[in-house]
Write an enzyme that holds these catalytic residues in place. Structure first.
Site, PDB file in Angstrom:
ATOM      1  N   GLU A 282       0.799  -1.224   0.000  1.00 52.94           N
ATOM      2  CA  GLU A 282       0.000   0.000   0.000  1.00 52.94           C
ATOM      3  C   GLU A 282       0.838   1.283   0.000  1.00 52.94           C
ATOM      4  O   GLU A 282       0.685   2.137   0.872  1.00 52.94           O
ATOM      5  CB  GLU A 282      -0.958  -0.025   1.195  1.00 52.94           C
TER       6      GLU A 282
ATOM      7  N   ASN B 224       2.102  -4.698  -3.380  1.00 51.15           N
ATOM      8  CA  ASN B 224       0.701  -5.046  -3.158  1.00 51.15           C
ATOM      9  C   ASN B 224      -0.080  -3.798  -2.761  1.00 51.15           C
ATOM     10  O   ASN B 224       0.392  -2.980  -1.968  1.00 51.15           O
ATOM     11  CB  ASN B 224       0.642  -6.085  -2.021  1.00 51.15           C
TER      12      ASN B 224
ATOM     13  N   HIS C   6     -10.352  -6.088  -2.268  1.00 54.50           N
ATOM     14  CA  HIS C   6     -11.377  -5.989  -1.228  1.00 54.50           C
ATOM     15  C   HIS C   6     -12.545  -5.232  -1.855  1.00 54.50           C
ATOM     16  O   HIS C   6     -12.543  -4.004  -1.918  1.00 54.50           O
ATOM     17  CB  HIS C   6     -10.840  -5.251  -0.006  1.00 54.50           C
TER      18      HIS C   6
ATOM     19  N   GLU D  44      -6.095 -10.591  -1.970  1.00 60.44           N
ATOM     20  CA  GLU D  44      -6.890 -10.460  -0.745  1.00 60.44           C
ATOM     21  C   GLU D  44      -8.382 -10.378  -1.068  1.00 60.44           C
ATOM     22  O   GLU D  44      -9.110  -9.578  -0.488  1.00 60.44           O
ATOM     23  CB  GLU D  44      -6.435  -9.230   0.049  1.00 60.44           C
TER      24      GLU D  44
ATOM     25  N   ASP E 278     -12.177 -10.449  -1.257  1.00 63.26           N
ATOM     26  CA  ASP E 278     -13.446 -10.677  -0.583  1.00 63.26           C
ATOM     27  C   ASP E 278     -14.464  -9.699  -1.153  1.00 63.26           C
ATOM     28  O   ASP E 278     -14.095  -8.711  -1.790  1.00 63.26           O
ATOM     29  CB  ASP E 278     -13.346 -10.579   0.957  1.00 63.26           C
TER      30      ASP E 278
END
Length: 456
Positions: free
Chosen positions: A165, A206, A242, A270, A272
């Site tokens: 990030e 990432n 996300h 990641e 979801d």
């Protein structure tokens, strides 16, 4: 170890076979329990040269949680166990217990481990964040941390999220301990130090909200291109994914492809899909469509080598505590029952459904009108000898058509893949009954009718 996808001819054959399977497949509502013992996701992904991963909590790797983590996934990401605040809470005093536990579990289950994460602005120990450091001291601390952690697991970690990030939403660098103290080259230095500590591990940057083409993902793209031009070791980018229900970026596959074209691997790290609670059949159907779209976008690009969900069960998800009022974000419910999202991932990987009795429930696509560059289409879902309590119709356009609006269904499109879930009022299709939904779209050159498949 994490490797690039196999040769293109093999992928084309696999894609063809997966397409034949998808055209024949239909999952009837109420039969999910019977299909839970189908081909594991890890095996379906391996047929595409991909890794199927999940984030895990080390203390839970027993019982049903451990059984599913070991059987369904070919890679594990420690959710928190390898972050700096976890492994060195006090300067010079280390706690590797949970990280070691996850690595040992992975080795026992023939799984890769994705190291997460070495350099981040969050979850750092207080002694580090509250300290007063010169640039030279900060650089030494970071180099030593990377060398210590990567070195400890040398040969045991397939890939590292080295830098996590680094960007703001507008594409500028995030103001952090590292950027403010060391400048933008902290990223290049971290990658270089990680390569020295484990030359075989794949090294990634990432970030979140970089799934589609936007200012933030373009900043990441420009950084990777610059790093490669400078000879800095960089093997891949991680798109966290996300996502919010119904908001898969339309440019996801395009974005994955442009990074692949730079000569780096891409991982969905990641994934979801959170929804406003409570969950219902319409939301779960839309969630399934979103998971299917992300899976299809990854499968479509040869260098998309890893698809990792951020926790596989709702009982181990970060969403509920982070986004009040939202949850149900993972492929399994809190009782470890597979949700429609699980089967959507399975379908996207070319499996996970069974062939129903001939003529049970079908979906028929028709172009009702066409003009200039536009058209109106309709899909009718019909049942004979079976019934549905919810449905999702999906197809792949063969000539670049694009949906512009839909009614009586919730439709999403990612690249050429389209998924349309029932609305809240028309999910039920009785034996002998039917429901229809419509849409407008654009076309150019030709407008062939695609085959449509159904899932509950």
């Amino acid at each position: 170890m994490n490797t690039s996808r196999s040769a293109r001819p093999r992928r084309l054959l696999a894609a063809f076979c997966a397409g034949i399977t998808a055209v024949a497949a239909l999952l009837i509502a109420g039969t999910t329990a019977a299909h839970a013992a189908g081909t594991p996701l890890r095996d379906l992904a391996a047929a595409h040269g991909m890794v199927m991963g999940t984030a895990v909590t080390g203390s839970k790797l027993t019982g049903t949680y451990g059984d599913l983590a070991g059987a369904q996934f070919s890679a594990l990401t420690p959710g928190n166990a390898m972050k700096w605040g976890s492994v060195e809470p006090t300067q010079g005093s280390f706690n590797w217990a949970e990280a070691d536990q996850i690595v040992a579990f992975a080795q026992a289950h023939d799984q890769q481990v994705r190291g997460h994460t070495l350099v981040w602005h969050s979850q750092n120990p207080s002694w580090l964040t509250n300290g007063t450091w010169t640039s030279a001291q900060l650089s030494t601390l970071l180099q030593n941390h990377i060398g210590t952690e990567v070195g400890r697991y040398q040969g045991k970690i397939a890939a590292w999220d080295v830098v996590n990030e680094p960007f703001n939403e507008d594409g500028t660098y995030r103001s952090t301990l590292w950027y403010d103290g060391l400048g933008a080259d902290y990223i290049a230095n971290a990658l270089t130090w990680a390569r020295a500590a484990d030359p075989a591990a794949k090294l990634y940057i990432n970030d979140y909200n970089v799934e589609g083409v936007n200012a933030k993902s373009t900043a990441l793209y420009d950084l990777v291109r610059s790093l490669k031009a400078r000879g800095v070791p960089i093997d891949g980018v991680g798109l966290q994914a996300h996502l919010i229900l119904g908001q898969v970026p339309a440019t996801l596959q395009q974005n994955i492809q442009r990074f692949a074209d730079l000569g780096v691997d891409v991982a969905i790290t990641e994934l979801d899909v959170r929804m406003a609670l409570p969950a219902d059949s319409a939301k779960l159907a839309q969630q399934a469509a979103d998971y299917r779209a992300v899976t299809a976008a990854c499968v479509a690009v040869a260098r998309c080598v890893n698809l990792t969900v951020w926790g596989f069960t709702d009982s181990d998800s970060w969403v509920d505590s982070t986004f009040p009022g939202y949850g149900a974000a993972t492929p399994y419910d809190a009782d470890y029952a597979p949700k429609p999202a699980y089967y959507a991932i399975s379908e996207g990987l070319g499996g996970g459904t069974t062939t129903p009795p001939t003529g049970a429930c079908t979906a028929t696509y028709a172009v009702s009108s066409q003009w200039g560059s536009g058209f109106t289409g309709q899909v009718t879902v019909s049942c004979a000898g079976a019934s549905l309590s919810s449905w999702n119709a999906h197809w792949t356009f063969g000539a670049g058509q694009q949906l512009t609006q839909a009614w009586n269904a919730i439709c999403t499109q990612s690249g050429t893949a389209v998924s349309c879930a029932n609305a809240s009022y028309n999910g039920s299709v009785p034996d002998g009954g039917s429901v229809s939904f419509g849409f407008n779209g654009t076309w150019s050159g030709s407008n062939p009718v695609p085959a449509v498949t159904l899932a509950s």
